[in-house]
Write a protein that holds these residues in place. Structure first.
Motif, PDB file in Angstrom:
ATOM      1  N   ALA A  77       0.841  -1.206   0.000  1.00  0.00           N
ATOM      2  CA  ALA A  77       0.000   0.000   0.000  1.00  0.00           C
ATOM      3  C   ALA A  77       0.873   1.252   0.000  1.00  0.00           C
ATOM      4  O   ALA A  77       1.944   1.272   0.585  1.00  0.00           O
ATOM      5  N   ASN A  78       0.408   2.291  -0.672  1.00  0.00           N
ATOM      6  CA  ASN A  78       1.094   3.580  -0.669  1.00  0.00           C
ATOM      7  C   ASN A  78       0.508   4.406   0.462  1.00  0.00           C
ATOM      8  O   ASN A  78      -0.639   4.833   0.403  1.00  0.00           O
ATOM      9  N   LEU A  79       1.323   4.625   1.501  1.00  0.00           N
ATOM     10  CA  LEU A  79       0.865   5.347   2.676  1.00  0.00           C
ATOM     11  C   LEU A  79       1.512   6.724   2.787  1.00  0.00           C
ATOM     12  O   LEU A  79       1.569   7.308   3.864  1.00  0.00           O
ATOM     13  N   ASP A  80       1.985   7.264   1.670  1.00  0.00           N
ATOM     14  CA  ASP A  80       2.641   8.574   1.682  1.00  0.00           C
ATOM     15  C   ASP A  80       1.725   9.645   2.253  1.00  0.00           C
ATOM     16  O   ASP A  80       0.569   9.779   1.851  1.00  0.00           O
ATOM     17  N   GLY A  81       2.277  10.417   3.188  1.00  0.00           N
ATOM     18  CA  GLY A  81       1.573  11.580   3.716  1.00  0.00           C
ATOM     19  C   GLY A  81       0.388  11.288   4.604  1.00  0.00           C
ATOM     20  O   GLY A  81      -0.377  12.198   4.912  1.00  0.00           O
ATOM     21  N   LEU A  82       0.214  10.050   5.047  1.00  0.00           N
ATOM     22  CA  LEU A  82      -0.910   9.732   5.924  1.00  0.00           C
ATOM     23  C   LEU A  82      -0.700  10.294   7.320  1.00  0.00           C
ATOM     24  O   LEU A  82       0.423  10.439   7.775  1.00  0.00           O
TER      25      LEU A  82
END
Length: 96
Positions: A61-66
Motif C-alpha cells: 500500500a502507498n501510505l505517503d503523507g498519511l
C-alpha cells in the motif's frame, strides 16, 4: 445505533474510495478498518489518525503523507507498505 461492516465489505468500500479519489474528502479518522484488505491501495494523504488498522493487510500500500497519529497499527504492518514518505507515525514521528 452503531452499525458495523465486516472486513470484506470494508475492503471493497475502501478500494472504491481510493479509486474514485474520494479518500482525501471522507473523514476516516477513528475509522474501524480492522482486518480490511488494503494491499496495494493508494491511500496517499488520507487522515487515519486514531483509526483501527489492527490485522489490516497493508502489503504494497502507498501510505505517503498519511496521518496515523494514535492509529492502532503495528510496525510490522507498516514495514509491509510500499511507501511511507511524509507519513505521521502513531508515535508522532514523521517518516522521511
Amino acid at each position: 445505533m452503531t452499525r458495523s461492516v465486516d472486513p470484506d465489505r470494508r475492503s471493497i468500500l475502501f478500494a472504491f474510495l481510493a479509486e474514485s479519489e474520494l479518500i482525501n474528502i471522507i473523514d476516516l479518522s477513528k475509522a474501524d478498518l480492522s482486518g480490511a484488505d488494503l494491499s496495494g491501495a493508494d491511500l496517499r494523504g488520507a487522515d487515519l489518525h486514531g483509526a483501527n488498522l489492527s490485522n489490516a493487510d497493508l502489503r504494497g500500500a502507498n501510505l505517503d503523507g498519511l496521518n496515523l497519529l494514535a492509529a492502532n497499527v503495528t510496525m510490522a504492518q507498516l514495514l509491509q507498505a510500499k511507501s511511507l514518505e511524509g507519513t505521521i507515525m502513531p508515535n508522532k514521528s514523521q517518516s522521511s
